[in-house]
Design an enzyme around this catalytic site. Structure first.
Site, PDB file in Angstrom:
ATOM      1  N   LYS A  56       0.774  -1.568  -0.078  1.00  0.00           N
ATOM      2  CA  LYS A  56       0.363   0.199  -0.271  1.00  0.00           C
ATOM      3  C   LYS A  56       1.041   1.113   0.111  1.00  0.00           C
ATOM      4  O   LYS A  56       1.195   1.273   0.921  1.00  0.00           O
ATOM      5  CB  LYS A  56      -1.280   0.028   1.055  1.00  0.00           C
ATOM      6  N   GLU A  89      -0.013   7.447  -1.597  1.00  0.00           N
ATOM      7  CA  GLU A  89      -1.155   7.793  -2.138  1.00  0.00           C
ATOM      8  C   GLU A  89      -1.043   9.207  -2.911  1.00  0.00           C
ATOM      9  O   GLU A  89      -1.759   9.709  -4.178  1.00  0.00           O
ATOM     10  CB  GLU A  89      -2.602   8.263  -1.579  1.00  0.00           C
ATOM     11  N   CYS A 107      13.606  11.410   5.084  1.00  0.00           N
ATOM     12  CA  CYS A 107      13.921  11.084   7.384  1.00  0.00           C
ATOM     13  C   CYS A 107      15.338  10.974   7.670  1.00  0.00           C
ATOM     14  O   CYS A 107      15.700  10.971   8.648  1.00  0.00           O
ATOM     15  CB  CYS A 107      12.976   9.377   7.045  1.00  0.00           C
TER      16      CYS A 107
HETATM   17  P1  NAD Z   1       2.835   9.488   7.035  1.00  0.00           P
HETATM   18  O1  NAD Z   1       3.081   8.786   7.861  1.00  0.00           O
HETATM   19  O2  NAD Z   1       1.262  10.936   6.621  1.00  0.00           O
HETATM   20  O3  NAD Z   1       2.335   8.559   6.261  1.00  0.00           O
HETATM   21  C1  NAD Z   1       2.512   6.768   5.766  1.00  0.00           C
HETATM   22  C2  NAD Z   1       1.532   5.678   5.171  1.00  0.00           C
HETATM   23  O4  NAD Z   1       0.903   5.748   5.930  1.00  0.00           O
HETATM   24  C3  NAD Z   1       0.956   6.261   4.067  1.00  0.00           C
HETATM   25  O5  NAD Z   1       0.662   5.217   2.798  1.00  0.00           O
HETATM   26  C4  NAD Z   1      -0.632   6.665   4.572  1.00  0.00           C
HETATM   27  O6  NAD Z   1      -1.416   6.341   3.817  1.00  0.00           O
HETATM   28  C5  NAD Z   1      -0.878   5.937   5.473  1.00  0.00           C
HETATM   29  N1  NAD Z   1      -0.656   6.699   6.241  1.00  0.00           N
HETATM   30  C6  NAD Z   1      -1.406   8.411   6.899  1.00  0.00           C
HETATM   31  N2  NAD Z   1      -2.708   8.467   7.888  1.00  0.00           N
HETATM   32  C7  NAD Z   1      -2.732   7.446   8.405  1.00  0.00           C
HETATM   33  C8  NAD Z   1      -3.358   7.147   9.544  1.00  0.00           C
HETATM   34  N3  NAD Z   1      -4.501   7.761  10.253  1.00  0.00           N
HETATM   35  N4  NAD Z   1      -4.256   5.788   9.879  1.00  0.00           N
HETATM   36  C9  NAD Z   1      -3.219   4.695   8.737  1.00  0.00           C
HETATM   37  N5  NAD Z   1      -2.498   5.019   7.895  1.00  0.00           N
HETATM   38  C10 NAD Z   1      -2.251   6.334   7.927  1.00  0.00           C
HETATM   39  O7  NAD Z   1       3.894   9.850   6.695  1.00  0.00           O
HETATM   40  P2  NAD Z   1       4.240  10.486   5.298  1.00  0.00           P
HETATM   41  O8  NAD Z   1       4.278  11.946   5.131  1.00  0.00           O
HETATM   42  O9  NAD Z   1       4.264   9.912   3.921  1.00  0.00           O
HETATM   43  O10 NAD Z   1       5.627  10.754   5.387  1.00  0.00           O
HETATM   44  C11 NAD Z   1       7.233  11.482   5.740  1.00  0.00           C
HETATM   45  C12 NAD Z   1       7.094  10.569   6.860  1.00  0.00           C
HETATM   46  O11 NAD Z   1       7.745   9.486   6.984  1.00  0.00           O
HETATM   47  C13 NAD Z   1       7.892  11.374   7.899  1.00  0.00           C
HETATM   48  O12 NAD Z   1       7.700  11.579   9.332  1.00  0.00           O
HETATM   49  C14 NAD Z   1       9.539  10.577   7.797  1.00  0.00           C
HETATM   50  O13 NAD Z   1      10.369  10.793   8.353  1.00  0.00           O
HETATM   51  C15 NAD Z   1       9.179   9.686   7.941  1.00  0.00           C
HETATM   52  N6  NAD Z   1       9.851   8.595   6.934  1.00  0.00           N
HETATM   53  C16 NAD Z   1      10.702   7.378   7.599  1.00  0.00           C
HETATM   54  C17 NAD Z   1      11.517   7.229   7.364  1.00  0.00           C
HETATM   55  C18 NAD Z   1      12.392   5.639   8.491  1.00  0.00           C
HETATM   56  O14 NAD Z   1      13.422   5.092   7.628  1.00  0.00           O
HETATM   57  N7  NAD Z   1      12.531   6.252   9.642  1.00  0.00           N
HETATM   58  C19 NAD Z   1      12.146   6.961   5.926  1.00  0.00           C
HETATM   59  C20 NAD Z   1      11.128   7.757   5.295  1.00  0.00           C
HETATM   60  C21 NAD Z   1      10.151   7.925   5.783  1.00  0.00           C
END
Ligand code: NAD
Length: 496
Positions: A173, A176, A281
């Site tokens: 997944k 989006e 990240c």
């Molecule tokens: P996000 O948490 O908003 O979304 C990540 C995933 O979760 C997406 O697929 C999204 O559709 C889903 N999602 C969003 N809200 C949700 C909810 N309420 N319930 C269930 N699923 C949900 O993150 P983002 O904005 O797409 O990405 C940026 C974040 O990811 C930053 O915090 C970054 O630090 C982190 N990140 C961490 C790493 C790591 O390796 N630690 C790597 C890349 C990104």
């Protein structure tokens, strides 16, 4: 308007849900296409397909699985420009950076091609007279992967090649916000000879994620995203009896000691702070400067920032737009906050000159000095091109500041003093450390993951942790009976 469909059983799939979300070209600021948002029933259909494909794929020989991974690697390497262009169009990162993302994903495919070696068990002969013990590793079943917007190709590639090489089947997944790269990868894998149903991609939002977390046929969840969602994923998936690795957010510090080469440190700060518009990240978002060199370092960073070209990633720019208008506005709001909180705004990225369309989601590189650690600018993960300098009186206070952060993803030290670097490595409470390396993302044969609020679960991504996560071990104790083994003895078996 184009629509991005799901990918199920080796073909495009519309599903029953009629909900969609807009996908922007952030450099233009307009909706480029729509993406389908799955219902719970769509997820259940995908899991059923993956479950049906599992026994055949798990039984496929290591040699045949390896051959498919190897072909996938060759195709991906040949056609990486294509996917890099998709990344630039939907995420906004500049083309060279998009190619870098694919290169780091390719590394994991190459690692996964070594699966026959990685799946080897252990063997102990004659542990008791005439008895041998050995272990085997087996795939775990249908695995769920949920990925963030900032690495639409690399983060899925951290997981699915290894999961599939190990004999599992996958439901991915993706975010989006930039969903097309994952479909491109799935089509390519099918072209490489992957049987239908082994790799499936279902787009969606919380509805799809929750359905994956609830489905009893999903054996594991690999999640990457922000910390609050990572915590929720970890708790929900674990309480539903699944294996889970949930990688969260970050606030990465780079400590610069007085003996460091300040020109090299300033180059590193600019590259790691503003690459991919700070939406990494492992981006450096805080420079911790020991007081005596802080003025000089800030001046050197500011000087380098004047040369950065912001614009459309398909033109020859250094930095692209942010992912959405809302995110850009939120990040930009931190500039006002920094002023209110008493930080000095050394370079203000608002109103920066752009080589691109005026309605793109632009914000230029911004530098703050003397940021108080009590400010939300210091505390929050901002995820944009905002670099803070925090001044500390000494090395020890720098270590203390970094260790007091609730995050522990990456950190770096810049110094030419081996003893200081060693002390930093031993005392710092962070999972990935760079010594004169600002973005210390481990290579594919080590594992990627942070500490504290940057990783929930006990296995990191890829490397040997990835192999362990996507397999489970069987321990076999074996003897071939002969008449001397007869007789009744109800005691606990002892080794003799
Ligand atoms: P996000 O948490 O908003 O979304 C990540 C995933 O979760 C997406 O697929 C999204 O559709 C889903 N999602 C969003 N809200 C949700 C909810 N309420 N319930 C269930 N699923 C949900 O993150 P983002 O904005 O797409 O990405 C940026 C974040 O990811 C930053 O915090 C970054 O630090 C982190 N990140 C961490 C790493 C790591 O390796 N630690 C790597 C890349 C990104």
């Amino acid at each position: 308007m184009d629509i991005v469909n799901h990918w199920l059983s080796g073909a495009s799939f519309e599903g029953e849900s009629t909900r969609t979300a807009p996908v922007y070209n952030p450099a233009i600021g307009t909706v480029a296409r729509e993406v389908r948002l799955a219902s719970a029933a769509d997820i259940d259909s995908a899991v059923a397909v993956a479950k049906a494909a599992f026994p055949g794929w798990a039984e496929t020989s290591l040699a045949k699985r390896q051959a498919v991974i190897f072909t996938f690697r060759e195709l991906l390497n040949e056609r990486k420009e294509e996917v890099a262009r998709i990344l630039t169009a939907e995420h906004g990162k500049v083309l060279s950076d998009a190619l870098g993302e694919v290169a780091r994903g390719l590394e994991v495919v190459e690692f996964a091609a070594g699966i026959p070696h990685l799946m080897k068990g252990e063997y102990s002969e004659n542990v008791s007279t005439g008895v041998d013990v050995y272990t085997t590793r087996e795939p775990i079943g249908v695995v769920g992967i949920i990925s963030p917007f900032n690495f639409p190709a690399m983060v899925p590639l951290w997981f699915f090649p290894l999961a599939i090489a190990a004999g599992n089947t996958v439901v991915l997944k993706p975010s989006e916000k930039d969903p097309s790269a994952s479909i491109w990868l799935a089509e390519l894998f099918a072209e490489a000879g992957l049987p239908h149903g082994v790799f499936n991609v279902i787009h969606g939002d919380k509805v799809a994620v929750d359905a994956l977390l609830e489905n009893p046929d999903v054996a594991s969840i690999s999640f990457v995203g922000s910390t609050p969602i990572a915590r929720y994923i970890y708790e929900t998936a674990a309480s539903n009896g699944k294996r889970v690795q949930a990688l969260g957010g970050a606030k990465n510090h780079m400590l610069v000691l007085p003996d460091a080469d300040l020109d090299l440190a300033a180059d590193a700060a600019v590259n790691a702070g503003f690459g991919s518009a700070g939406e990494r990240c492992m981006a450096i978002s805080v420079i911790v400067a020991v007081d005596t060199i802080a003025d000089e370092l800030v001046a050197k960073i500011a000087e380098r920032m004047t040369g950065l070209k912001v614009g459309d990633g398909l033109r020859s720019c250094d930095m692209g737009p942010l992912i959405t208008r809302e995110h850009r506005d939120k990040v930009s709001g931190y500039i006002e906050l920094a002023e209110v909180d008493g930080a000095t705004v050394v370079v203000d990225g608002r109103g920066v000159e752009i080589d691109g369309e005026p309605n793109g989601f632009w914000l230029g590189p911004t530098l703050f000095d003397r940021v108080p650690p009590s400010s939300k600018v210091y505390i929050d993960e901002i995820f944009g091109p905002l670099l803070s300098v925090v001044r500390v009186p000494s090395f020890d206070e720098g270590i203390e500041l970094i260790n007091s952060s609730p995050y522990g993803n990456g950190t770096a030290i810049f110094t030419n003093d081996g003893g200081a670097a060693r002390k930093f490595q031993r005392e710092i409470q962070v999972g990935m450390i760079g010594i004169n390396v600002p973005i210390p993302v481990p290579v594919a044969y080590h594992s990627f993951g942070g500490w504290k609020n940057s990783l929930f679960g006990d296995t990191k991504a890829y490397g040997s942790d990835g192999v362990r996560f996507f397999t489970r071990e069987k321990a076999v104790t074996r003897r071939w009976l002969d008449p001397s083994h007869g007789g009744i003895n109800l005691g606990f078996p002892e080794n003799r």
